[in-house]
Design a protein around this motif. Sequence first.
Motif, PDB file in Angstrom:
ATOM      1  N   GLY A 250       0.808  -1.209   0.000  1.00 20.17           N
ATOM      2  CA  GLY A 250       0.000   0.000   0.000  1.00 20.17           C
ATOM      3  C   GLY A 250       0.841   1.258   0.000  1.00 20.17           C
ATOM      4  N   SER A 251       0.448   2.235   0.812  1.00 17.67           N
ATOM      5  CA  SER A 251       1.173   3.502   0.836  1.00 17.67           C
ATOM      6  C   SER A 251       0.885   4.240   2.134  1.00 17.67           C
ATOM      7  N   ILE A 252       1.638   5.307   2.351  1.00 20.39           N
ATOM      8  CA  ILE A 252       1.436   6.185   3.504  1.00 20.39           C
ATOM      9  C   ILE A 252       1.270   7.601   2.975  1.00 20.39           C
ATOM     10  N   ILE A 253       0.184   8.254   3.350  1.00 17.06           N
ATOM     11  CA  ILE A 253      -0.047   9.650   2.998  1.00 17.06           C
ATOM     12  C   ILE A 253       0.171  10.490   4.246  1.00 17.06           C
ATOM     13  N   MET A 254       0.963  11.538   4.146  1.00 16.02           N
ATOM     14  CA  MET A 254       1.157  12.479   5.241  1.00 16.02           C
ATOM     15  C   MET A 254       0.548  13.820   4.832  1.00 16.02           C
ATOM     16  N   HIS A 255      -0.373  14.294   5.665  1.00 16.20           N
ATOM     17  CA  HIS A 255      -1.030  15.574   5.368  1.00 16.20           C
ATOM     18  C   HIS A 255      -1.519  16.191   6.669  1.00 16.20           C
ATOM     19  N   GLU A 263      -4.240   0.820   2.470  1.00 10.94           N
ATOM     20  CA  GLU A 263      -3.993  -0.602   2.278  1.00 10.94           C
ATOM     21  C   GLU A 263      -3.590  -0.920   0.843  1.00 10.94           C
ATOM     22  N   GLY A 264      -2.825  -1.999   0.686  1.00 12.83           N
ATOM     23  CA  GLY A 264      -2.489  -2.477  -0.649  1.00 12.83           C
ATOM     24  C   GLY A 264      -3.658  -3.270  -1.221  1.00 12.83           C
ATOM     25  N   ALA A 280       0.786   8.325  -8.850  1.00 16.40           N
ATOM     26  CA  ALA A 280       0.856   9.789  -8.792  1.00 16.40           C
ATOM     27  C   ALA A 280      -0.270  10.430  -9.598  1.00 16.40           C
ATOM     28  N   GLY A 281      -0.551   9.888 -10.778  1.00 18.94           N
ATOM     29  CA  GLY A 281      -1.619  10.438 -11.617  1.00 18.94           C
ATOM     30  C   GLY A 281      -2.980  10.346 -10.950  1.00 18.94           C
ATOM     31  N   ALA A 282      -3.260   9.187 -10.337  1.00 19.72           N
ATOM     32  CA  ALA A 282      -4.539   9.006  -9.652  1.00 19.72           C
ATOM     33  C   ALA A 282      -4.633   9.896  -8.420  1.00 19.72           C
ATOM     34  N   MET A 283      -3.538  10.000  -7.680  1.00 18.08           N
ATOM     35  CA  MET A 283      -3.512  10.870  -6.492  1.00 18.08           C
ATOM     36  C   MET A 283      -3.758  12.328  -6.880  1.00 18.08           C
ATOM     37  N   ASN A 292     -10.723  14.088  -0.579  1.00 17.74           N
ATOM     38  CA  ASN A 292      -9.769  14.371   0.479  1.00 17.74           C
ATOM     39  C   ASN A 292      -8.544  13.463   0.296  1.00 17.74           C
ATOM     40  N   TRP A 293      -7.533  13.650   1.124  1.00 19.25           N
ATOM     41  CA  TRP A 293      -6.267  12.947   0.903  1.00 19.25           C
ATOM     42  C   TRP A 293      -6.404  11.442   1.091  1.00 19.25           C
ATOM     43  N   ARG A 294      -7.222  11.034   2.054  1.00 21.32           N
ATOM     44  CA  ARG A 294      -7.414   9.600   2.273  1.00 21.32           C
ATOM     45  C   ARG A 294      -8.118   8.970   1.059  1.00 21.32           C
ATOM     46  N   GLN A 295      -9.175   9.620   0.571  1.00 25.52           N
ATOM     47  CA  GLN A 295      -9.906   9.099  -0.587  1.00 25.52           C
ATOM     48  C   GLN A 295      -9.004   9.023  -1.816  1.00 25.52           C
ATOM     49  N   ALA A 296      -8.227  10.075  -2.046  1.00 26.46           N
ATOM     50  CA  ALA A 296      -7.315  10.089  -3.190  1.00 26.46           C
ATOM     51  C   ALA A 296      -6.277   8.989  -3.063  1.00 26.46           C
ATOM     52  N   GLY A 297      -5.815   8.726  -1.836  1.00 26.79           N
ATOM     53  CA  GLY A 297      -4.841   7.657  -1.606  1.00 26.79           C
ATOM     54  C   GLY A 297      -5.406   6.290  -1.942  1.00 26.79           C
ATOM     55  N   HIS A 298      -6.659   6.055  -1.571  1.00 26.76           N
ATOM     56  CA  HIS A 298      -7.295   4.771  -1.897  1.00 26.76           C
ATOM     57  C   HIS A 298      -7.459   4.608  -3.409  1.00 26.76           C
ATOM     58  N   LEU A 299      -7.870   5.667  -4.090  1.00 27.52           N
ATOM     59  CA  LEU A 299      -7.983   5.605  -5.544  1.00 27.52           C
ATOM     60  C   LEU A 299      -6.624   5.298  -6.164  1.00 27.52           C
TER      61      LEU A 299
END
Length: 332
Positions: A250-255, A263-264, A280-283, A292-299
């Motif tokens: 998965g990944s970690i978003i800091m904001h 999650e992956g 990066a493009g989807a984010m 929001n940042w969490r939603q963009a991270g999941h996408l």
Amino acid sequence: MTKYDVFALGNALVDIQARVGDAVLSELELDKGVMTLVDDDRQAAVLKAVDGTPLNRCAGGSAANTVVALADFGGSAAFLGKIGQDEIGDFFLDDMRKLGIGIDVEPTEGVRTGTCAILITEDAQRTMLTNLGASATLSDQDVTDDMIRQSKYVYVEGYLLPGDGTKQAAYRTMELAKQHGVKVAFTASDPFLVNMIRDEIWDLITGPVDLFFCNEEEAKSLTGEEDPIVAAGKIHEHCENVALTLGPKGSIIMHGGEAFPIEGVVVDAVDTTGAGDMYAGAMLYGITSGMNWRQAGHLASHAAARIVSQMGARLGQKFTAEEIESFGKLPV
């Protein structure tokens, strides 16, 4: 008024992808999974070795792949990179314009358009041989503020920093963005690059960069920390927003001083080409379209998973409008 969600600056390359066996890598004496810069003769030898193999060709390069992904989601984008006065350059322009991406460049005479030969083995590893060609002629003289000032974000790839002219183009782009109140996103691009210019990257993320993209290896190299969460936090102390990818984990978003673990998505990996660019493009699409940042991270996580489950850096099965909308409805 903004016309573009993202204006991207990067190496304009045409990706040439081929599936090969490990024996081909051994024959060419290539290190699996590594990106290597090569000259015209070396690139010609590589392409000769895969002659007769089914090839896939598309406009590419890291930043170009990112705005292609954004456009696939329905975002608006522009791109600047240099091409040669040849058939491959014409192909690059035509391919990008068909996707609705704004691009207006003068071809460089006497220099071939850059290419990236991507050799994909059965274990989904991609070994990349990049001939920068005309893309290396990009300079600050090519950068104007027309498209930049009409954008919400500029996106700059780290691969531009090793070249004198391309570096000046990158810095000029970020300077103009700041003058016009446009956010700056920057990607580390490669662990080797981080090792080579670590101090310069720190200067950027403590300076003009508003959103920093990196993978786990790059973050560890940059910070000296082994724990990716600690590394992300350390970078976030200096940069407003951080997106650190962890491959299948998965990944970690800091904001805003918070960490959002994403999650992956479990898939059978076929080809990891363009996974970071797709993320990066989807984010960028998510955060410029109201998520929001969490939603963009999941996408972004789902998009990266979908791209590694197929061949090539372009989505074969694009996300539907309903799928995209569902990510925007996730709990805040």
